[in-house]
Write a protein that holds these residues in place. Structure first.
Motif, PDB file in Angstrom:
ATOM      1  N   ASP A 145       0.857  -1.197   0.000  1.00  0.00           N
ATOM      2  CA  ASP A 145       0.000   0.000   0.000  1.00  0.00           C
ATOM      3  C   ASP A 145       0.886   1.238   0.000  1.00  0.00           C
ATOM      4  O   ASP A 145       2.103   1.157   0.225  1.00  0.00           O
ATOM      5  N   PRO A 146       0.321   2.427  -0.236  1.00  0.00           N
ATOM      6  CA  PRO A 146       1.144   3.644  -0.282  1.00  0.00           C
ATOM      7  C   PRO A 146       1.882   3.926   1.011  1.00  0.00           C
ATOM      8  O   PRO A 146       2.910   4.613   0.998  1.00  0.00           O
ATOM      9  N   PHE A 147       1.387   3.424   2.170  1.00  0.00           N
ATOM     10  CA  PHE A 147       2.054   3.663   3.443  1.00  0.00           C
ATOM     11  C   PHE A 147       3.071   2.567   3.781  1.00  0.00           C
ATOM     12  O   PHE A 147       3.801   2.693   4.753  1.00  0.00           O
ATOM     13  N   GLY A 148       3.078   1.502   3.019  1.00  0.00           N
ATOM     14  CA  GLY A 148       3.994   0.410   3.310  1.00  0.00           C
ATOM     15  C   GLY A 148       3.612  -0.396   4.525  1.00  0.00           C
ATOM     16  O   GLY A 148       4.470  -1.041   5.139  1.00  0.00           O
ATOM     17  N   LEU A 149       2.320  -0.419   4.864  1.00  0.00           N
ATOM     18  CA  LEU A 149       1.879  -1.139   6.058  1.00  0.00           C
ATOM     19  C   LEU A 149       1.438  -2.564   5.737  1.00  0.00           C
ATOM     20  O   LEU A 149       1.499  -3.433   6.611  1.00  0.00           O
ATOM     21  N   CYS A 150       0.964  -2.788   4.520  1.00  0.00           N
ATOM     22  CA  CYS A 150       0.500  -4.117   4.120  1.00  0.00           C
ATOM     23  C   CYS A 150       1.260  -4.575   2.879  1.00  0.00           C
ATOM     24  O   CYS A 150       1.656  -3.749   2.036  1.00  0.00           O
ATOM     25  N   GLU A 151       1.428  -5.870   2.741  1.00  0.00           N
ATOM     26  CA  GLU A 151       2.160  -6.457   1.623  1.00  0.00           C
ATOM     27  C   GLU A 151       1.523  -7.790   1.268  1.00  0.00           C
ATOM     28  O   GLU A 151       1.298  -8.624   2.147  1.00  0.00           O
ATOM     29  N   PHE A 152       1.239  -7.965  -0.016  1.00  0.00           N
ATOM     30  CA  PHE A 152       0.595  -9.193  -0.485  1.00  0.00           C
ATOM     31  C   PHE A 152       1.363  -9.736  -1.683  1.00  0.00           C
ATOM     32  O   PHE A 152       1.840  -8.969  -2.527  1.00  0.00           O
ATOM     33  N   GLU A 153       1.454 -11.038  -1.759  1.00  0.00           N
ATOM     34  CA  GLU A 153       2.125 -11.700  -2.879  1.00  0.00           C
ATOM     35  C   GLU A 153       1.088 -12.462  -3.697  1.00  0.00           C
ATOM     36  O   GLU A 153       0.292 -13.233  -3.150  1.00  0.00           O
ATOM     37  N   ARG A 154       1.118 -12.233  -5.001  1.00  0.00           N
ATOM     38  CA  ARG A 154       0.169 -12.878  -5.900  1.00  0.00           C
ATOM     39  C   ARG A 154       0.903 -13.426  -7.111  1.00  0.00           C
ATOM     40  O   ARG A 154       1.894 -12.847  -7.569  1.00  0.00           O
ATOM     41  N   GLU A 155       0.386 -14.534  -7.639  1.00  0.00           N
ATOM     42  CA  GLU A 155       0.911 -15.103  -8.881  1.00  0.00           C
ATOM     43  C   GLU A 155       0.071 -14.571 -10.032  1.00  0.00           C
ATOM     44  O   GLU A 155      -1.119 -14.845 -10.136  1.00  0.00           O
ATOM     45  N   LEU A 156       0.723 -13.833 -10.913  1.00  0.00           N
ATOM     46  CA  LEU A 156       0.007 -13.187 -12.019  1.00  0.00           C
ATOM     47  C   LEU A 156      -0.035 -14.066 -13.266  1.00  0.00           C
ATOM     48  O   LEU A 156      -1.042 -14.127 -13.953  1.00  0.00           O
ATOM     49  N   ILE A 157       1.059 -14.738 -13.589  1.00  0.00           N
ATOM     50  CA  ILE A 157       1.145 -15.575 -14.789  1.00  0.00           C
ATOM     51  C   ILE A 157       1.828 -16.879 -14.402  1.00  0.00           C
ATOM     52  O   ILE A 157       2.756 -16.889 -13.586  1.00  0.00           O
ATOM     53  N   GLY A 158       1.384 -17.967 -15.010  1.00  0.00           N
ATOM     54  CA  GLY A 158       2.012 -19.264 -14.775  1.00  0.00           C
ATOM     55  C   GLY A 158       3.283 -19.419 -15.580  1.00  0.00           C
ATOM     56  O   GLY A 158       4.075 -18.485 -15.724  1.00  0.00           O
ATOM     57  N   HIS A 159       3.480 -20.594 -16.132  1.00  0.00           N
ATOM     58  CA  HIS A 159       4.695 -20.896 -16.888  1.00  0.00           C
ATOM     59  C   HIS A 159       4.490 -20.680 -18.379  1.00  0.00           C
ATOM     60  O   HIS A 159       3.399 -20.895 -18.904  1.00  0.00           O
ATOM     61  N   SER A 160       5.554 -20.265 -19.040  1.00  0.00           N
ATOM     62  CA  SER A 160       5.594 -20.157 -20.501  1.00  0.00           C
ATOM     63  C   SER A 160       6.704 -21.057 -21.013  1.00  0.00           C
ATOM     64  O   SER A 160       7.800 -21.103 -20.447  1.00  0.00           O
ATOM     65  N   ARG A 161       6.425 -21.764 -22.091  1.00  0.00           N
ATOM     66  CA  ARG A 161       7.356 -22.765 -22.632  1.00  0.00           C
ATOM     67  C   ARG A 161       8.332 -22.120 -23.604  1.00  0.00           C
ATOM     68  O   ARG A 161       7.934 -21.417 -24.537  1.00  0.00           O
ATOM     69  N   LEU A 162       9.608 -22.356 -23.351  1.00  0.00           N
ATOM     70  CA  LEU A 162      10.662 -21.864 -24.241  1.00  0.00           C
ATOM     71  C   LEU A 162      11.500 -23.047 -24.693  1.00  0.00           C
ATOM     72  O   LEU A 162      12.025 -23.801 -23.864  1.00  0.00           O
ATOM     73  N   VAL A 163      11.631 -23.203 -26.010  1.00  0.00           N
ATOM     74  CA  VAL A 163      12.417 -24.301 -26.575  1.00  0.00           C
ATOM     75  C   VAL A 163      13.815 -23.761 -26.890  1.00  0.00           C
ATOM     76  O   VAL A 163      13.968 -22.873 -27.732  1.00  0.00           O
ATOM     77  N   VAL A 164      14.805 -24.305 -26.212  1.00  0.00           N
ATOM     78  CA  VAL A 164      16.201 -23.934 -26.457  1.00  0.00           C
ATOM     79  C   VAL A 164      16.829 -25.067 -27.274  1.00  0.00           C
ATOM     80  O   VAL A 164      17.078 -26.156 -26.750  1.00  0.00           O
ATOM     81  N   VAL A 165      17.035 -24.803 -28.538  1.00  0.00           N
ATOM     82  CA  VAL A 165      17.548 -25.832 -29.446  1.00  0.00           C
ATOM     83  C   VAL A 165      19.073 -25.809 -29.429  1.00  0.00           C
ATOM     84  O   VAL A 165      19.688 -24.806 -29.055  1.00  0.00           O
ATOM     85  N   PRO A 166      19.716 -26.925 -29.802  1.00  0.00           N
ATOM     86  CA  PRO A 166      21.182 -26.937 -29.818  1.00  0.00           C
ATOM     87  C   PRO A 166      21.741 -25.964 -30.840  1.00  0.00           C
ATOM     88  O   PRO A 166      21.107 -25.631 -31.843  1.00  0.00           O
ATOM     89  N   LYS A 167      22.945 -25.521 -30.582  1.00  0.00           N
ATOM     90  CA  LYS A 167      23.613 -24.601 -31.486  1.00  0.00           C
ATOM     91  C   LYS A 167      23.984 -25.315 -32.772  1.00  0.00           C
ATOM     92  O   LYS A 167      24.522 -26.426 -32.748  1.00  0.00           O
ATOM     93  N   VAL A 168      23.680 -24.686 -33.891  1.00  0.00           N
ATOM     94  CA  VAL A 168      23.988 -25.256 -35.203  1.00  0.00           C
ATOM     95  C   VAL A 168      25.154 -24.485 -35.808  1.00  0.00           C
ATOM     96  O   VAL A 168      25.110 -23.258 -35.917  1.00  0.00           O
ATOM     97  N   VAL A 169      26.183 -25.215 -36.174  1.00  0.00           N
ATOM     98  CA  VAL A 169      27.375 -24.626 -36.780  1.00  0.00           C
ATOM     99  C   VAL A 169      27.298 -24.815 -38.283  1.00  0.00           C
ATOM    100  O   VAL A 169      26.962 -25.909 -38.769  1.00  0.00           O
ATOM    101  N   GLY A 170      27.576 -23.769 -39.021  1.00  0.00           N
ATOM    102  CA  GLY A 170      27.560 -23.861 -40.474  1.00  0.00           C
ATOM    103  C   GLY A 170      28.700 -24.725 -41.002  1.00  0.00           C
ATOM    104  O   GLY A 170      29.864 -24.495 -40.660  1.00  0.00           O
ATOM    105  N   LEU A 171      28.368 -25.710 -41.795  1.00  0.00           N
ATOM    106  CA  LEU A 171      29.362 -26.608 -42.389  1.00  0.00           C
ATOM    107  C   LEU A 171      29.418 -26.368 -43.894  1.00  0.00           C
ATOM    108  O   LEU A 171      28.430 -25.935 -44.502  1.00  0.00           O
ATOM    109  N   TRP A 172      30.563 -26.669 -44.471  1.00  0.00           N
ATOM    110  CA  TRP A 172      30.742 -26.430 -45.900  1.00  0.00           C
ATOM    111  C   TRP A 172      31.261 -27.695 -46.571  1.00  0.00           C
ATOM    112  O   TRP A 172      32.073 -28.431 -46.008  1.00  0.00           O
ATOM    113  N   GLY A 173      30.754 -27.890 -47.784  1.00  0.00           N
ATOM    114  CA  GLY A 173      31.294 -28.916 -48.646  1.00  0.00           C
ATOM    115  C   GLY A 173      30.825 -30.318 -48.335  1.00  0.00           C
ATOM    116  O   GLY A 173      30.360 -30.635 -47.250  1.00  0.00           O
TER     117      GLY A 173
END
Length: 424
Positions: A145-173
């Motif tokens: 609150d503006p006076f800093g007397l009360c404090e509440f914790e809330r979960e606003l968003i759940g989980h989001s999925r992120l796909v981390v793929v392996p690093k691809v190196v450019g090959l030639w020939g």
């Protein structure tokens, strides 16, 4: 109300305790003025808690990952939007989003005054260092609150999925020449046979090359017929990835398994983009992905997504029971292999079919551990056994550039008279 009181901060509880103590002292000292002050001090945190509960201050948030698929070492970004709904002026809002260690540090934001009529945009970077299916979140907000007397914790968003793929190196020939996946020379194999009975014809169209006129069909149908160009068939390549936990050393991004996964992804995408059908399998012959030599980035993403979710296997030895490449050429990315595993890989592979291997010198990936001599002898023995079985072998260490390993593999294939299917 009880829920609101449970959110009192240290300041609010101290103020409430001070008010109660002042009320007790006022009765002991018979001071009415002190009682009035005590009532005000006690009432202030209670009223703040009551108003927060009555106004039902609501916070809303949205999260967007840009992009939702990112490779190891490439930067990403998370975009957040925060808004509120309620009649009570909002105090400070502390936001903390859950970020795994493999994506970077956990971000924290402090919004001092959250406006009522517009959304607040926030963003923070991601620096993925390890492949996998990562979960970003949950997003938690700590509201005061503006006076800093009360404090509440809330979960606003759940989980989001992120796909981390392996690093691809450019090959030639590719190795000189071409193959058809069966070990014999020749640049292409046609769908149709060699005889006239297999010729495909169609009606003549304006602009067709007259040299392609098929006179026998023209005479039989009494109209000009031309030969249809037969599409070449290119042999496929099977990429075998050894992902046994017992076959690799090191932990985290510096593990030999991560090098092997990245190299397998680089080889698979390089061959596919060169027009090869690529089949990705495990050391037990399980098919992870089977992609044609044609098509767009969708097939690249199929391979990368499968490798992103790949976890180490618990089997100690390689068990196949059949030719893992099913008659195609084979490129195996191997960790530490025993003599029995080498025999299992070789026993079902005909010598006339191309077989190549990148053997990882896995003890080199153990940070701070000297490479034992018995391990060195074991690696050399595996190399000798594979070469004796007709394989082309290249040994790779933790400091080996993937482009150099690929170039050596191509040279090895060319020297041994083996070709990587359907070359340029």
């Amino acid at each position: 109300m009880l829920r609101a009181l449970s959110g009192l901060t240290t300041r609010g509880r101290c103020l409430l305790a001070a008010g109660v103590a002042a009320a007790v002292c006022s009765f002991v000292l018979n001071e009415r003025d002190l009682l009035r002050v005590a009532m005000f001090v006690v009432a202030l945190p209670l009223l703040v808690a009551f108003f927060i509960s009555a106004t039902r201050l609501r916070l809303g948030a949205a999260r967007a990952l840009r992009p939702d698929r990112v490779s190891v070492g490439s930067p990403g970004e998370v975009q957040l939007e925060l808004w509120r709904d309620g009649r009570l002026p909002a105090g400070e809002v502390l936001l903390e989003d859950g970020v795994p260690y493999a994506l970077g540090s956990r971000p924290r934001f402090v919004v001092e005054r959250l406006p009522h009529d517009r959304r607040v945009a926030l963003r923070y970077p991601l620096q993925p260092v390890l492949r996998g299916i990562q979960q970003v979140g949950p997003l938690r907000a700590t509201i005061t609150d503006p006076f800093g007397l009360c404090e509440f914790e809330r979960e606003l968003i759940g989980h989001s999925r992120l796909v981390v793929v392996p690093k691809v190196v450019g090959l030639w020939g590719l190795p000189s020449g071409a193959g058809i996946g069966a070990g014999d020379d020749g640049s292409i194999r046609l769908h149709a046979g060699q005889g006239e009975a297999d010729v495909i014809v169609r009606q003549y169209r304006q602009g067709d090359d007259l040299r392609k006129v098929h006179w026998r069909s023209t005479a039989r149908r009494d109209e000009i017929m031309v030969r249809v160009e037969e599409r070449p068939w290119r042999g496929g390549t099977t990429v075998l990835l050894d992902h046994r936990a017992a076959a690799h050393h090191g932990t985290g991004p510096a593990a030999s398994l991560e090098w092997a996964v990245s190299f397998a992804a680089s080889v698979g995408l390089h061959l596919r983009r060169s027009g090869h059908r690529v089949r990705l399998i495990t050391e037990h012959g399980q098919t992870l992905a089977d992609t044609p030599g044609e098509g767009g980035e969708h097939y690249d993403n199929v391979v990368l997504d499968v490798l992103a979710a790949l976890q180490p296997a618990h089997q100690r030895d390689i068990t196949l029971g059949h030719d893992p490449a099913e008659g195609q050429e084979l490129i195996a990315v191997l960790g530490t292999v025993s003599n029995e595993s080498v025999h299992e890989l070789s026993r079902y592979r005909p010598r006339g079919i191309r077989s190549l291997a990148v053997l990882l010198d896995t003890p080199g990936w153990s940070a701070g551990v000297n490479r034992p001599e018995n391990r060195a002898a074991a690696t050399e023995e595996s190399v000798a056994l594979l070469r004796a079985a007709g394989w082309g072998v290249v040994v790779a260490g933790p400091g080996s550039p993937m482009q150099q390993v690929w170039a050596e593999l191509c040279q090895t294939a060319t020297r041994r008279g083996t070709l990587i299917g359907g070359g340029l």
